[in-house]
Design an enzyme around this catalytic site. Sequence first.
Site, mmCIF file in Angstrom:
data_model
loop_
_atom_site.group_PDB
_atom_site.id
_atom_site.type_symbol
_atom_site.label_atom_id
_atom_site.label_comp_id
_atom_site.label_asym_id
_atom_site.label_seq_id
_atom_site.Cartn_x
_atom_site.Cartn_y
_atom_site.Cartn_z
ATOM 1 N N GLY A 69 5.342 -7.783 1.020
ATOM 2 C CA GLY A 69 6.346 -6.621 0.282
ATOM 3 C C GLY A 69 6.504 -5.486 1.307
ATOM 4 C CB THR A 70 5.385 -4.235 4.521
ATOM 5 O OG1 THR A 70 3.913 -3.554 3.979
ATOM 6 C CG2 THR A 70 5.679 -3.559 5.582
ATOM 7 C CD GLN A 177 0.073 -0.320 -6.480
ATOM 8 O OE1 GLN A 177 -0.759 -0.707 -7.566
ATOM 9 N NE2 GLN A 177 -0.168 -0.449 -5.256
ATOM 10 C CB SER A 194 3.757 -6.758 -2.536
ATOM 11 O OG SER A 194 2.627 -7.222 -1.741
ATOM 12 C CB ALA A 195 2.741 -12.190 -4.231
ATOM 13 C CG HIS A 196 -1.381 -8.551 -1.481
ATOM 14 N ND1 HIS A 196 -2.208 -7.604 -1.343
ATOM 15 C CD2 HIS A 196 -0.224 -8.247 -0.789
ATOM 16 C CE1 HIS A 196 -1.493 -6.484 -0.769
ATOM 17 N NE2 HIS A 196 -0.382 -6.980 -0.155
ATOM 18 C CB CYS A 320 -13.292 12.593 5.835
ATOM 19 S SG CYS A 320 -13.075 13.614 4.504
#
Lengths: 458, 458
Positions: A69-70, A177, A194-196, A320
């Site tokens: 996807g990136t 998403q 993005s498939a995952h 954090c």
Amino acid sequence: MAYFDAASTAPLHPVARQALSASLDEGWADPSRLYREGRRARLLLDAAREAAAEAVGCRPDELVFTPSGTRAVHSGIAGALAGRRRSGRHLIVSAVEHSSVLHSAEAFETDGGSVTRVPVSRAGAVSVESYESALRADTALACLQSANHEVGTEQPVAAVAEVCRAAGVPLLVDAAQSLGWGPVEGDWSLLAASAHKWGGPSGVGLLVVRKGVRFAVQGPADERESGRAAGFENLPAIVAAAASLRAVRAEADREAVRLRQLTERIRARVPELVPDVEVVGDPERRLPGIVTFSCLYVDGETLLHELDREGFSVSSGSSCTSSTLTPSHVLKAMGVLSEGNVRVSLPLGTSAEDVERFLDVLPGAVAGVREKLGAPTPETAVRNDVLVVNALGKLCPIPVIELAKVIGDVPVGGAVRVLSDDEAARLDIPAWCEMRGQEYVGEEPAERGAAYVVRRAS
Amino acid sequence: MAYFDAASTAPLHPVARQALSASLDEGWADPSRLYREGRRARLLLDAAREAAAEAVGCRPDELVFTPSGTRAVHSGIAGALAGRRRSGRHLIVSAVEHSSVLHSAEAFETDGGSVTRVPVSRAGAVSVESYESALRADTALACLQSANHEVGTEQPVAAVAEVCRAAGVPLLVDAAQSLGWGPVEGDWSLLAASAHKWGGPSGVGLLVVRKGVRFAVQGPADERESGRAAGFENLPAIVAAAASLRAVRAEADREAVRLRQLTERIRARVPELVPDVEVVGDPERRLPGIVTFSCLYVDGETLLHELDREGFSVSSGSSCTSSTLTPSHVLKAMGVLSEGNVRVSLPLGTSAEDVERFLDVLPGAVAGVREKLGAPTPETAVRNDVLVVNALGKLCPIPVIELAKVIGDVPVGGAVRVLSDDEAARLDIPAWCEMRGQEYVGEEPAERGAAYVVRRAS
């Protein structure tokens, strides 16, 4: 053990696994070859493209498979910007996009382009008006996510697409998403996914470029995927991605109702069970499976460890956590508390029992972390007019804890100056004031870091 | 059915399949997360990196996984060129590199860089001297494949690395074809490879950048893979890639001997069985599993179809195959015949029986194609002094067939002018002359295409 981090990556859907296994036998060859193994691979690739295009709502020849996807986002933005270079070098993104979009925007700025980052409401949504007023004569491209990955808030994509279309500017939608839940509505021009994220395998992204959109591939290319995604096709994974998208869509309506009830319950119960919590994100216009909240006086990383020990895998946008020392850009843009942040994102099939068990465990986990950090309890005392708290060198959530400990030591109307060089304090001290009904006076320069001035109001 | 196209992509190794299946269960989560599924994924990723680094002969922190070998080459070249931008903007590649290297070189030229393409011998090898003399004060990077993907010729990588090192220029080695057989020797600086070439899954490449090599990642990046390969890690495939590399290496010595005997037999038998064949590539310094030959008067695509019908999957660098209308740049750079080209690349485990069957089938397949095309038989006749053959609009191998049909029609010392607008004729007519002992006079301009003049010598 319950995995509640589907927004990072969804567990592999059984259909994806079956399809992957079958296509390792049938689809390992080079689909550009003419012999039987190649032709078989080509048939599988064509069928996967058709299935994915149908799920997206586009023509098969508008859709290419990318390695992630990136990569789809990076290639889509670079190609669209280059294709419209003559129109201008201005890019619009929202302030809460996925990092892949923001990294693309930064690379574009380094290359001399200009970028407008559209702010969001406290719920995490952009307004159509702010996109409309960000449009300029030299705008080459606008980008907007379909829904936010950290807080689940849905964006007004169809309406933004309309104002972009009216201005002749293409809109790229990052649908990572939401694509498993349904097609993206509206007249967008480009789409990445993005498939995952929907239960498909890793190693597969989608890039859709509507016919008629100017697009110029950047960098070296080859003949694969219409020249838009170089490198040997990851065919078994592509087949699994397409098959699982179809399978996930078949369950989507039913699961959306079920998961929405579960996240609704978390949204309602967490503030009742845990003191000093802020649930963030839009309560209505949101993805079914995501709920995010922040806990005052809590170190997000320690809380994640506690929850992990109890068998819950969640993530955090706190400053954090893990490798990062700055709070999530999403929480920052929303102006909400970032300390002790927890994102719960439920995978398909999550049971109500697991959610109840999470609600059982959470209050103790938060209380344990607070106790370790010496967070304030209701009793504090004594008088002083202006009080300086030196929290230099101390990281989130310590500065806020120090502030809370002493606010009772000054009279109503008196002030506390918190010296801090932790970037998160800039976000979290005003957020604490809002939650506590104290007056945030402002930030003053200091020799090191900054001084945050708070006036006791009650 | 026999698959003889391992140089395109190797069938999935059983170990890759097992590892992939196991890591779909264990390695689907995000390795940057701190919960148990994330930690488990991180352990798998670290172990895969160590195994791959050991096989390459580098440190684990020098190696990143990319979505493909092509991506490793593109990123490696772009990063190395940018990292040494101050040294200059000159790139050296061999004329027979994989298209991913040549596409990178073209992109660099478009961007204002200059490129030297080092020629090769008739056997397909570069000389160390030609790399040495190509080095300039402004050379930023040199690239050389470890072995050629079309003809199997091994390149003198270690010696070229030495002259590059002496000049302070990094050498990037494209090891896609050889990494399964063993590590690349010599003091190279960067290395790229591709898992599906050694029997690993598709979707995984390797990019190695030695410590101390200047490298500046280009385009948007993220925190994954040391910032050198953006996008969610394709973890199950990475695990399978590393496991299969190790497995393939364990068999490499034995299989190298066996496959070399089989390709040696093909090299020896094909010219005995098929008239007018040229076996190309270095007979000694070559990969074990690849043998390539070209058949005069044969259309490569038709021959591939014939062989496919007989159950053999091979590929071709001929101009007349699949999507491409220009002959392979490799055969062109070698100056050898390109028509009727066949590359046989044997996967691990190929049986001697399959190779014998191929040798049984090949002569009939070639003869069948030649008959269909009306290729010349030994008998031709009659006299004329200068003869013009108009082959305009006809594609390889027709121009050469037309030439061969009429060469007997002119007396010894007489000439034939072949008019052709097919790019392949420029390569294939001189190659035919050399094979036939006829004199190639040269090329002359013509109204359309070119005129190729051949003098009958015998």
